[in-house]
Design a protein around this motif. Sequence first.
Motif, mmCIF file in Angstrom:
data_model
loop_
_atom_site.group_PDB
_atom_site.id
_atom_site.type_symbol
_atom_site.label_atom_id
_atom_site.label_comp_id
_atom_site.label_asym_id
_atom_site.label_seq_id
_atom_site.Cartn_x
_atom_site.Cartn_y
_atom_site.Cartn_z
ATOM 1 N N TYR A 1 60.818 110.252 46.211
ATOM 2 C CA TYR A 1 61.778 109.144 46.308
ATOM 3 C C TYR A 1 61.045 107.805 46.315
ATOM 4 C CZ TYR A 1 65.708 106.335 47.934
ATOM 5 O OH TYR A 1 66.681 105.368 48.043
ATOM 6 N N GLN A 2 60.010 107.684 47.163
ATOM 7 C CA GLN A 2 59.260 106.435 47.264
ATOM 8 C C GLN A 2 58.548 106.088 45.956
ATOM 9 O OE1 GLN A 2 59.034 103.907 49.466
ATOM 10 N NE2 GLN A 2 60.742 104.967 50.426
ATOM 11 N N SER A 3 57.997 107.118 45.298
ATOM 12 C CA SER A 3 57.263 106.855 44.052
ATOM 13 C C SER A 3 58.214 106.368 42.958
ATOM 14 C CB SER A 3 56.493 108.100 43.587
ATOM 15 O OG SER A 3 57.371 109.140 43.230
ATOM 16 N N VAL A 4 59.464 106.838 42.960
ATOM 17 C CA VAL A 4 60.446 106.391 41.959
ATOM 18 C C VAL A 4 60.972 104.999 42.310
ATOM 19 C CG1 VAL A 4 62.700 106.858 40.916
ATOM 20 C CG2 VAL A 4 61.104 108.744 41.309
ATOM 21 N N VAL A 5 61.317 104.787 43.578
ATOM 22 C CA VAL A 5 61.867 103.498 44.020
ATOM 23 C C VAL A 5 60.898 102.345 43.749
ATOM 24 C CG1 VAL A 5 62.391 102.192 46.139
ATOM 25 C CG2 VAL A 5 63.509 104.353 45.720
ATOM 26 N N THR A 6 59.602 102.613 43.857
ATOM 27 C CA THR A 6 58.604 101.545 43.687
ATOM 28 C C THR A 6 58.107 101.396 42.248
ATOM 29 O OG1 THR A 6 56.867 103.106 44.373
ATOM 30 C CG2 THR A 6 57.782 101.666 46.081
ATOM 31 N N LEU A 7 58.667 102.145 41.304
ATOM 32 C CA LEU A 7 58.288 101.988 39.888
ATOM 33 C C LEU A 7 58.723 100.615 39.376
ATOM 34 C CD1 LEU A 7 59.348 105.414 38.288
ATOM 35 C CD2 LEU A 7 57.007 104.545 38.463
ATOM 36 N N PRO A 8 57.981 100.014 38.437
ATOM 37 C CA PRO A 8 58.433 98.768 37.796
ATOM 38 C C PRO A 8 59.711 99.021 36.982
ATOM 39 C CG PRO A 8 56.083 99.153 37.403
ATOM 40 C CD PRO A 8 56.635 100.415 37.998
ATOM 41 N N LEU A 9 60.398 97.937 36.617
ATOM 42 C CA LEU A 9 61.710 98.023 35.962
ATOM 43 C C LEU A 9 61.698 98.890 34.701
ATOM 44 C CD1 LEU A 9 64.673 97.070 35.707
ATOM 45 C CD2 LEU A 9 63.825 95.164 34.334
ATOM 46 N N HIS A 10 60.770 98.653 33.796
ATOM 47 C CA HIS A 10 60.772 99.398 32.529
ATOM 48 C C HIS A 10 60.626 100.906 32.769
ATOM 49 C CE1 HIS A 10 60.646 95.945 29.728
ATOM 50 N NE2 HIS A 10 60.006 95.344 30.715
ATOM 51 N N GLN A 11 59.721 101.283 33.701
ATOM 52 C CA GLN A 11 59.542 102.711 34.014
ATOM 53 C C GLN A 11 60.814 103.316 34.591
ATOM 54 O OE1 GLN A 11 57.164 100.511 34.120
ATOM 55 N NE2 GLN A 11 55.105 101.380 34.297
ATOM 56 N N LYS A 12 61.502 102.542 35.440
ATOM 57 C CA LYS A 12 62.746 103.043 36.030
ATOM 58 C C LYS A 12 63.792 103.289 34.948
ATOM 59 C CE LYS A 12 62.647 101.145 40.718
ATOM 60 N NZ LYS A 12 63.084 100.049 41.574
ATOM 61 N N ILE A 13 63.908 102.355 34.013
ATOM 62 C CA ILE A 13 64.930 102.489 32.968
ATOM 63 C C ILE A 13 64.595 103.652 32.037
ATOM 64 C CG2 ILE A 13 65.940 101.343 30.941
ATOM 65 C CD1 ILE A 13 65.946 98.762 32.630
ATOM 66 N N LEU B 1 67.291 106.412 41.683
ATOM 67 C CA LEU B 1 67.637 105.527 40.557
ATOM 68 C C LEU B 1 69.093 105.069 40.580
ATOM 69 C CD1 LEU B 1 65.823 107.445 37.658
ATOM 70 C CD2 LEU B 1 65.116 105.265 38.647
ATOM 71 N N LYS B 2 69.848 105.447 41.616
ATOM 72 C CA LYS B 2 71.298 105.216 41.563
ATOM 73 C C LYS B 2 71.689 103.737 41.478
ATOM 74 C CE LYS B 2 72.066 105.216 46.571
ATOM 75 N NZ LYS B 2 72.588 105.913 47.716
ATOM 76 N N ASP B 3 70.829 102.845 41.969
ATOM 77 C CA ASP B 3 71.158 101.410 41.927
ATOM 78 C C ASP B 3 70.572 100.688 40.706
ATOM 79 O OD1 ASP B 3 72.562 101.577 44.338
ATOM 80 O OD2 ASP B 3 70.749 101.303 45.531
ATOM 81 N N VAL B 4 69.916 101.449 39.836
ATOM 82 C CA VAL B 4 69.301 100.825 38.658
ATOM 83 C C VAL B 4 70.351 100.627 37.591
ATOM 84 C CG1 VAL B 4 67.576 101.089 36.840
ATOM 85 C CG2 VAL B 4 67.047 101.843 39.160
ATOM 86 N N GLU B 5 70.565 99.395 37.159
ATOM 87 C CA GLU B 5 71.532 99.112 36.086
ATOM 88 C C GLU B 5 70.847 99.327 34.741
ATOM 89 O OE1 GLU B 5 73.468 95.356 36.352
ATOM 90 O OE2 GLU B 5 73.636 95.472 38.532
ATOM 91 N N ALA B 6 71.367 100.247 33.970
ATOM 92 C CA ALA B 6 70.764 100.514 32.649
ATOM 93 C C ALA B 6 71.789 101.207 31.777
ATOM 94 C CB ALA B 6 69.532 101.395 32.798
#
Length: 394
Positions: A293-305, A389-394
Amino acid sequence: MEDIIDELIKKRGFASKVFKNREVLHPDYIPDTLPHRENEIKKLAEHLLVSAQGIRPSNVLIYGLTGTGKTVVAKYVVGKLKEKASMLSTRLDYAYVNTRKLDTTYRVIASIAQSIGLRIPHTGLAVSEVYRRYINALESWGGLHIVVLDEVDYYVKREGDDLIYKLVRANEELTRAKIVLVGITNDINFVENLDPRVRSSMGEVEMVFPPYNAEQLYTILRQRAELAFNPGVIDDGVISYCAALAAREHGDARRALDLLRVSGEIADREGADRVTIEHVKKATLEIEEGRIYQSVVTLPLHQKIVLKKIVELVEAKGSATTGEIYAAYAESMKSLKYEPLSPRRISEILMQLDMMGLITSETISRGRYGVTKVVRVKKDVLQVVKEALKDVEA
């Protein structure tokens, strides 16, 4: 409806059946003795000892894998030296900054400045102004300041080495005060990426901390368990099991202590009188989910998307090709009014996500249509990744 918290208090009360003092199992706790790090304590103390007399020693760079005692030894030694200096009426103080947690140059230099009593606003000043105030305050104070920069490799990768250059050169402009740097890093090649002017000053003295073995981890856990748990709550078999699991992870004492603490917390939640190996197994899963969870939450924007698009494609059709992933990612970036990264950069991101254990990828042949890479999300991490990733807008 009865308040949930009131219900829990009625059921379990405030007193723990398991813990006497759980704080001793946290990584920030500094014990009175540090088993199996006597040599490292002696070496660092011998080097920094002159600071208790107000004499500036060379800067130190400490290497070692995660959980090998680097941070706790550095804090232990500088803390003891501050006590000795006080007895000798020497002006000595130290700043400890985890540069991975304080993720901007402003926050790092503000934390260093605050350690000698400066009041720095959370925002609103230029970094150069905060640095100037720190140097002026140091000169007025006229003492020796040991600055411990933990996980310094992450900071340099993110922000560059300009601040470190300023700190190592600061002694040239100070007349009444002095600065000593102690850098802590997991990256054995860290200095190779530094500006040559910084490299020669930062690593004047180097120390390497070896990993702990299972027997050493057992000793460490046994010492902490006696302080942390109520009598008779945990036996040697459970402690040995935690030590053996952590020894497999490169001798990581931090992981071993986390396992012990979370195992106790699970036993507490379940109302158990003893901590068992079953609790340790549950703790292993809980910690792993937290790590993901922590490793995903702290990813930069492009990686998250990119990761979010992979999840959506995999849930829709079982797997995704790199072409499909890039098309979905680029579409999202355009809708967010961002410039998409190049396909080559996205390939690098996919490799990083694979190395982190979040996705799997395999190259398959499509006959005369050539080869393609097929990507899937690991089943055991899918739900945790989606939640992160639930709060990531993409």
